[in-house]
Design an enzyme around this catalytic site. Sequence first.
Site, PDB file in Angstrom:
ATOM      1  N   HIS A  11       0.678  -1.625   0.087  1.00  0.00           N
ATOM      2  CA  HIS A  11      -0.437   0.010  -0.117  1.00  0.00           C
ATOM      3  C   HIS A  11       0.926   1.280  -0.238  1.00  0.00           C
ATOM      4  CE1 HIS A  11      -3.780   1.953   1.428  1.00  0.00           C
ATOM      5  NE2 HIS A  11      -2.570   3.461   1.423  1.00  0.00           N
ATOM      6  N   GLU A  12       1.517   1.373   0.822  1.00  0.00           N
ATOM      7  CA  GLU A  12       2.442   2.534   0.577  1.00  0.00           C
ATOM      8  C   GLU A  12       3.739   2.347  -0.235  1.00  0.00           C
ATOM      9  OE1 GLU A  12       2.269   4.636   3.339  1.00  0.00           O
ATOM     10  OE2 GLU A  12       1.176   3.456   4.488  1.00  0.00           O
TER      11      GLU A  12
ATOM     12  N   HIS B 197       1.849   4.349  -3.187  1.00  0.00           N
ATOM     13  CA  HIS B 197       1.583   5.591  -2.663  1.00  0.00           C
ATOM     14  C   HIS B 197       2.964   6.202  -3.714  1.00  0.00           C
ATOM     15  CE1 HIS B 197      -2.255   6.700  -0.812  1.00  0.00           C
ATOM     16  NE2 HIS B 197      -1.605   5.599   0.649  1.00  0.00           N
TER      17      HIS B 197
ATOM     18  N   GLU C 164      -6.024   6.842  -0.959  1.00  0.00           N
ATOM     19  CA  GLU C 164      -6.072   5.710  -0.490  1.00  0.00           C
ATOM     20  C   GLU C 164      -6.583   4.248  -1.139  1.00  0.00           C
ATOM     21  OE1 GLU C 164      -4.972   5.181   2.331  1.00  0.00           O
ATOM     22  OE2 GLU C 164      -4.668   7.206   2.277  1.00  0.00           O
TER      23      GLU C 164
END
Lengths: 387, 187
Positions: free
Chosen positions: A122-123, A126, A206
């Site tokens: 997930h990071e 980003h 997100e």
Amino acid sequence: MLLVLGYFLGLYFLGSAIGGLVIALLVWGIMSLIAYFQGDSLLLAVSRARKIGRDDNPRLYNIVEEMKIASGLEKMPDIYIIDDPALNAFATGRDPNKASVAVTSGLLAKLNRDELQGVIGHEMAHVKNRDVLLMAMCAVMLGTIVILAWYATRVLFFSGMAGGRRSSRSGEGGGQIIILAVGIVLIILAPILAQIIYFTISRKREYLADASSALYTRYPEGLASALEKIAASPVQLKSANQATAPMYTVNPFRQQGRAASNLTSTHPPIQERIRILRAMSGVSLADYDRAYREARGAKAGIAPASALALDKMAGAAALRAPSPEAETAEESPQKVERARETSDMMWRLSNYRTVNCSCGTKLRVSPEFKGDSVQCPHCGRTLSVKV
Amino acid sequence: MLAVYIVGGIVVILLIFFIATYNGLIGLRNQLRNAWAQIDVQLKRRYDLIPNLIETVKGYVKHERETLEAVTKARNLAQSLSSGDVGARSKAEGELSSALSRLLAVAERYPDLKANQNFLALQEELTSTENKISFSRQYYNDSALNLNNKIQMFPSNVVAAMTGFKLGEFFEVKAAEEREAPKVKFT
């Protein structure tokens, strides 16, 4: 919006719209530069993160490297650990080649390998999607608007105290009053609007990062169960503040049991994210898109159309099996059972009600909950709450 | 005069389109090559880890000579094919993966071995390397797909045909048993 605000402020206070524009741009420019060049180190310093190398935590390092490979990033991001029992993580850095990933020590201790992989994925998403830069720029824009509006209110207030110097001098009325009225409306509305836009963008990113994480790891359940653990953890992150909140995996300020599905939240409600991830039939962006639309009842999906078009031709990328560690990381069944009984008792003592869902999930309902039905966070069924 | 401008304009636009598409194709091909190099790095890492693993395990598992030899053989075969074509290589690597997983499954039966710090560290490295291999393969295939789409789809296929781009080869996992990640069960 910044420009419009600056324009009217300048028109009113300085008598020239250009002056207002220049000031607005100047403030914004300076703040952007700081955010661009110092943002990541500031953020890491504020969060009290310490940098680690391969030998400090080989597992974390390996997982980050795995996700780096899966996402096709060119450079290994720096890894930081925040000594905090709360469960959270964030990514920062102005471009994919100068990125950092920070996780709390609580997260390292509580999550198994698959879950950690989901969070790191997930990071990395980003970083790869350049969300950090986008959000930093949005945050700076928001900050500038808020600061300008705040000062404008002060000045307006004090000049009002001084007897409306400006309006009495320029007595010709009409135009001046209209400008003043528009200015006041803008001063009030601009920060609010800016915030809503900011939060909307933030939540979109997100969801997109969740989708990308599933695509990288080929295993959405990892992130889903990590989010579940994070949601269940009552500890709040000490070093987070309102400004750094959007950078984290989950909103560090969420309150237990409160559905934060409103306009003023930087993160989508965690239960919804879990539901979407669990509803995915494959791991491609198209699969996430479909699950997202089903869960939200929304027409528009989350992924950019171009990505989806490519994705469809790829066919559904296959899900992978959980890593062996995930199966064995659980403690022995009896021990878990005993711990559950004890915790159930503790919950009952504080007047929590227990609802069993047919998917096997056990929900605890706070005594303050007044409604008569709840939605199961695991499977999405609606359950009635009997007193 | 007007006609000249129009024709000139069209030529310029076509030229810009050609250059942009060509550069895009080059970018994708380089990405594919880079992805291939990434797989290579991880596979080499695995070759390097295996002798260490064998050394560590050998002292503990006295009666598993065949399993150990199978791993060494598969490793040497895979390494010797490492400059060969994609198909033969992915088969050899698949065999190495399954030989390794058998060895690690066998290691389960030796509690002393599982208490060995050295072995635990190797285990983490090996698990992670297996993951990295599959992630880099995943990325390689994604890159190959992107390139192939560009080469086959209109209008970029025209440019690709003119400049002779070749389709990227997918790194496929052959048999069903190889498809599964090596069952490395660590308790």
